[in-house]
Design a protein around this motif. Structure first.
Motif, PDB file in Angstrom:
ATOM      1  N   ASP A 286      48.726  55.512  46.122  1.00 47.77           N
ATOM      2  CA  ASP A 286      48.552  55.743  44.795  1.00 47.77           C
ATOM      3  C   ASP A 286      47.278  55.983  44.426  1.00 47.77           C
ATOM      4  N   VAL A 287      47.172  57.143  43.298  1.00 50.22           N
ATOM      5  CA  VAL A 287      46.087  57.769  42.808  1.00 50.22           C
ATOM      6  C   VAL A 287      45.937  57.581  41.562  1.00 50.22           C
ATOM      7  N   ASP A 288      45.022  56.921  41.077  1.00 50.39           N
ATOM      8  CA  ASP A 288      44.484  56.651  39.598  1.00 50.39           C
ATOM      9  C   ASP A 288      43.486  57.485  38.945  1.00 50.39           C
ATOM     10  N   VAL A 289      43.639  58.299  37.925  1.00 49.82           N
ATOM     11  CA  VAL A 289      42.775  59.156  37.336  1.00 49.82           C
ATOM     12  C   VAL A 289      42.012  58.236  36.308  1.00 49.82           C
ATOM     13  N   ALA A 290      40.970  57.620  36.590  1.00 47.94           N
ATOM     14  CA  ALA A 290      40.683  56.478  35.493  1.00 47.94           C
ATOM     15  C   ALA A 290      39.850  57.089  34.235  1.00 47.94           C
ATOM     16  N   ASP A 291      39.402  58.275  34.400  1.00 44.66           N
ATOM     17  CA  ASP A 291      38.604  58.604  33.170  1.00 44.66           C
ATOM     18  C   ASP A 291      39.517  60.145  32.638  1.00 44.66           C
ATOM     19  N   GLU A 292      40.006  60.015  31.349  1.00 42.28           N
ATOM     20  CA  GLU A 292      40.628  61.224  30.751  1.00 42.28           C
ATOM     21  C   GLU A 292      39.721  62.367  30.945  1.00 42.28           C
ATOM     22  N   GLU A 293      38.308  62.273  30.767  1.00 44.34           N
ATOM     23  CA  GLU A 293      37.648  63.474  30.936  1.00 44.34           C
ATOM     24  C   GLU A 293      37.854  64.208  32.081  1.00 44.34           C
ATOM     25  N   LEU A 294      38.261  63.557  33.081  1.00 47.49           N
ATOM     26  CA  LEU A 294      38.289  64.343  34.365  1.00 47.49           C
ATOM     27  C   LEU A 294      39.581  65.532  34.320  1.00 47.49           C
ATOM     28  N   ASN A 295      40.594  65.328  33.336  1.00 50.67           N
ATOM     29  CA  ASN A 295      41.661  66.177  33.029  1.00 50.67           C
ATOM     30  C   ASN A 295      41.203  67.774  32.744  1.00 50.67           C
ATOM     31  N   LYS A 296      39.810  67.781  32.315  1.00 46.08           N
ATOM     32  CA  LYS A 296      39.264  69.103  31.737  1.00 46.08           C
ATOM     33  C   LYS A 296      38.754  69.843  33.175  1.00 46.08           C
ATOM     34  N   TYR A 297      38.628  69.011  34.190  1.00 49.27           N
ATOM     35  CA  TYR A 297      38.190  69.822  35.481  1.00 49.27           C
ATOM     36  C   TYR A 297      39.507  70.395  36.407  1.00 49.27           C
ATOM     37  N   THR A 298      39.274  71.447  36.835  1.00 46.31           N
ATOM     38  CA  THR A 298      40.078  71.990  37.934  1.00 46.31           C
ATOM     39  C   THR A 298      39.576  71.948  39.171  1.00 46.31           C
ATOM     40  N   PHE A 299      40.451  72.205  40.338  1.00 49.19           N
ATOM     41  CA  PHE A 299      39.861  72.211  41.868  1.00 49.19           C
ATOM     42  C   PHE A 299      40.505  73.041  42.579  1.00 49.19           C
ATOM     43  N   ARG A 300      39.890  73.868  43.546  1.00 52.59           N
ATOM     44  CA  ARG A 300      40.172  74.548  44.658  1.00 52.59           C
ATOM     45  C   ARG A 300      39.988  74.093  45.635  1.00 52.59           C
ATOM     46  N   GLY A 301      40.758  74.320  46.694  1.00 50.89           N
ATOM     47  CA  GLY A 301      40.589  73.900  48.176  1.00 50.89           C
ATOM     48  C   GLY A 301      41.952  73.741  49.137  1.00 50.89           C
ATOM     49  N   MET A 302      41.596  73.852  50.377  1.00 51.25           N
ATOM     50  CA  MET A 302      42.674  74.071  51.291  1.00 51.25           C
ATOM     51  C   MET A 302      42.595  72.958  52.584  1.00 51.25           C
ATOM     52  N   PHE A 303      43.273  72.059  52.556  1.00 53.47           N
ATOM     53  CA  PHE A 303      43.252  71.044  53.764  1.00 53.47           C
ATOM     54  C   PHE A 303      44.226  71.081  54.667  1.00 53.47           C
ATOM     55  N   GLN A 304      43.934  70.880  55.846  1.00 56.33           N
ATOM     56  CA  GLN A 304      44.865  70.876  57.136  1.00 56.33           C
ATOM     57  C   GLN A 304      44.619  69.903  58.182  1.00 56.33           C
ATOM     58  N   ASP A 305      45.339  68.881  58.284  1.00 56.24           N
ATOM     59  CA  ASP A 305      44.983  67.799  59.445  1.00 56.24           C
ATOM     60  C   ASP A 305      43.795  67.001  59.048  1.00 56.24           C
ATOM     61  N   ASP A 306      43.252  67.000  57.628  1.00 55.27           N
ATOM     62  CA  ASP A 306      42.369  66.169  57.079  1.00 55.27           C
ATOM     63  C   ASP A 306      42.939  64.870  56.645  1.00 55.27           C
ATOM     64  N   SER A 307      41.879  63.964  56.778  1.00 50.28           N
ATOM     65  CA  SER A 307      42.423  62.520  56.248  1.00 50.28           C
ATOM     66  C   SER A 307      42.094  62.526  54.911  1.00 50.28           C
ATOM     67  N   LEU A 308      42.686  61.382  54.340  1.00 47.68           N
ATOM     68  CA  LEU A 308      42.694  61.129  52.821  1.00 47.68           C
ATOM     69  C   LEU A 308      41.100  60.897  52.455  1.00 47.68           C
ATOM     70  N   GLU A 309      40.413  60.240  53.375  1.00 49.59           N
ATOM     71  CA  GLU A 309      39.094  60.066  53.043  1.00 49.59           C
ATOM     72  C   GLU A 309      38.141  61.460  52.915  1.00 49.59           C
ATOM     73  N   GLU A 310      38.488  62.277  53.980  1.00 49.07           N
ATOM     74  CA  GLU A 310      37.977  63.558  54.008  1.00 49.07           C
ATOM     75  C   GLU A 310      38.110  64.511  52.808  1.00 49.07           C
ATOM     76  N   VAL A 311      39.444  64.325  52.232  1.00 50.16           N
ATOM     77  CA  VAL A 311      40.030  65.076  50.972  1.00 50.16           C
ATOM     78  C   VAL A 311      39.138  64.787  49.775  1.00 50.16           C
ATOM     79  N   VAL A 312      39.283  63.396  49.527  1.00 50.51           N
ATOM     80  CA  VAL A 312      38.450  62.569  48.250  1.00 50.51           C
ATOM     81  C   VAL A 312      36.811  62.746  48.705  1.00 50.51           C
ATOM     82  N   HIS A 313      36.332  62.779  49.735  1.00 46.09           N
ATOM     83  CA  HIS A 313      34.956  63.011  49.735  1.00 46.09           C
ATOM     84  C   HIS A 313      34.725  64.499  49.562  1.00 46.09           C
ATOM     85  N   TYR A 314      35.676  65.284  49.952  1.00 48.47           N
ATOM     86  CA  TYR A 314      35.262  66.979  49.601  1.00 48.47           C
ATOM     87  C   TYR A 314      35.334  67.094  48.075  1.00 48.47           C
ATOM     88  N   ILE A 315      36.104  66.552  47.579  1.00 47.33           N
ATOM     89  CA  ILE A 315      36.446  66.575  46.078  1.00 47.33           C
ATOM     90  C   ILE A 315      35.113  66.335  45.265  1.00 47.33           C
TER      91      ILE A 315
END
Length: 349
Positions: A286-315
């Motif tokens: 489950d992923v919860d976007v707690a602050d509506e302000e976050l929706n004004k941001y966009t994200f770029r990236g490519m992940f392969q064989d990365d763990s969940l922790e590695e992905v959110v840490h990079y974000i």
């Protein structure tokens, strides 16, 4: 009389390890023994033993059908292709538990070489393909259409299929549809439908998300949904999103929407809502976007064989976003709560 050599070759054939010469020998063996009661009895014993040792396969045919489709696609001559398709239809009627190649040859004998009249009553059989959570599977449909199912997705179709190419999808799938002008390919997604003749496209329609997406790589598709007076014809490189009754179409880079087939999680200027939705499905969390302000941001990236922790840490490293991971726990009713990721805005003070 069935010799030990005959039985050895039949058993090698049944395990799929016979060479071309042995395969030819097996087919000849059926032709030469069309009136042999002993030979027919041997086949019946093989069939009964298979039923006893594989009772569960009465109920789940999907991977069996995949292997039969694969055998069909490998046939080089039109004559042999026709024979194998007849065998395939015979299996569909019989609940497709005759997968053993020796029984494939047996059906060939009964339908082609046997002089006795054989009556086959066609019936409709539903086949289901499932991609368990955290996995991706590839498949071939009976008409030659190639496809993939993403994590937590399912696909259903009825047999016989080639003259009635209608399927139902729950979840995410990619298709390379075999062209057949006389028999359009139709995908049902809840109350909506996608009609095609021959094309490549990706679609996502997880029921729990109330969000439907069609991304067209090649060809043309028609999108049909309640409330529209006519269907919407999509062109290559277009993405259609149906969200809470509203339809939005835009030109996009289609590769990121089908990269999941190669085990890649790709974001190219996506909103945090979409990033959260795709991470949740990819890692079954489950992923919860707690602050509506976050929706004004966009994200770029490519992940392969990365763990969940590695992905959110990079974000977190590349944007003003922080996160907290809540591990799975058992609830009072005995069920296990999913792991949860909470995204919130960093304190910049």
């Amino acid at each position: 009389m069935i010799s030990k050599t005959d039985i050895d070759k039949l058993q090698r054939f049944s395990r799929g390890i016979s060479n071309a010469e042995e395969e030819k020998y097996v087919y000849t063996l059926f032709a030469e023994n069309e009136k042999s009661r002993e030979f027919k009895k041997y086949l019946q014993q093989e069939f009964n033993e298979y039923l006893i040792s594989n009772p569960e396969e009465n109920h789940n045919l999907s991977y069996l059908l995949d292997r039969i489709h694969h055998r069909i696609n490998k046939r080089n001559s039109q004559k042999r292709d026709t024979v194998v398709r007849k065998i395939y239809r015979w299996y569909s009627v019989g609940a497709a538990i005759l997968l053993l190649p020796v029984l494939l040859a047996g059906i060939l004998w009964f339908t082609v070489y046997n002089k006795e009249e054989v009556t086959i009553q066609e019936a409709s059989v539903t086949s289901t393909l499932l991609a368990p959570l955290g996995s991706r599977i590839s498949f071939f449909l009976p008409d030659g259409t190639q496809g993939w199912l993403n994590s937590g997705s399912s696909l259903e179709y009825s047999l016989p299929f080639s003259n009635n190419r209608q399927i139902t999808v729950n979840g995410e799938a990619w298709f390379d549809v075999a062209h057949d002008k006389e028999h359009p390919f139709e995908v049902t997604l809840g109350d909506s439908k996608v009609k095609v003749l021959g094309t490549k496209f990706n679609l996502s329609a997880y029921p729990e998300e109330k969000y439907l997406e069609v991304v067209l790589e090649e060809g043309k598709v028609e999108f049909i949904t309640p409330g529209l007076s006519s269907g919407i014809v999509m062109n290559p490189n277009e993405r259609l999103v149906l969200n809470e009754g509203a339809i939005n179409i835009n030109v996009t880079n289609t590769s990121k929407y089908s990269s999941w087939r190669d085990g890649k999680l790709v974001f190219r200027g996506d909103s945090m809502d979409e990033v959260a939705r795709r991470i949740a499905r990819w890692y079954n969390v489950d992923v919860d976007v707690a602050d509506e302000e976050l929706n004004k941001y966009t994200f770029r990236g490519m992940f392969q064989d990365d763990s969940l922790e590695e992905v959110v840490h990079y974000i977190s490293m590349t944007s003003p976003i922080d996160y907290r991971i809540v591990e799975r726990k058992q609830l009072d009713d005995g069920t296990i709560q999913k792991k949860k990721v909470v995204l919130y805005q960093k304190n910049m003070e």
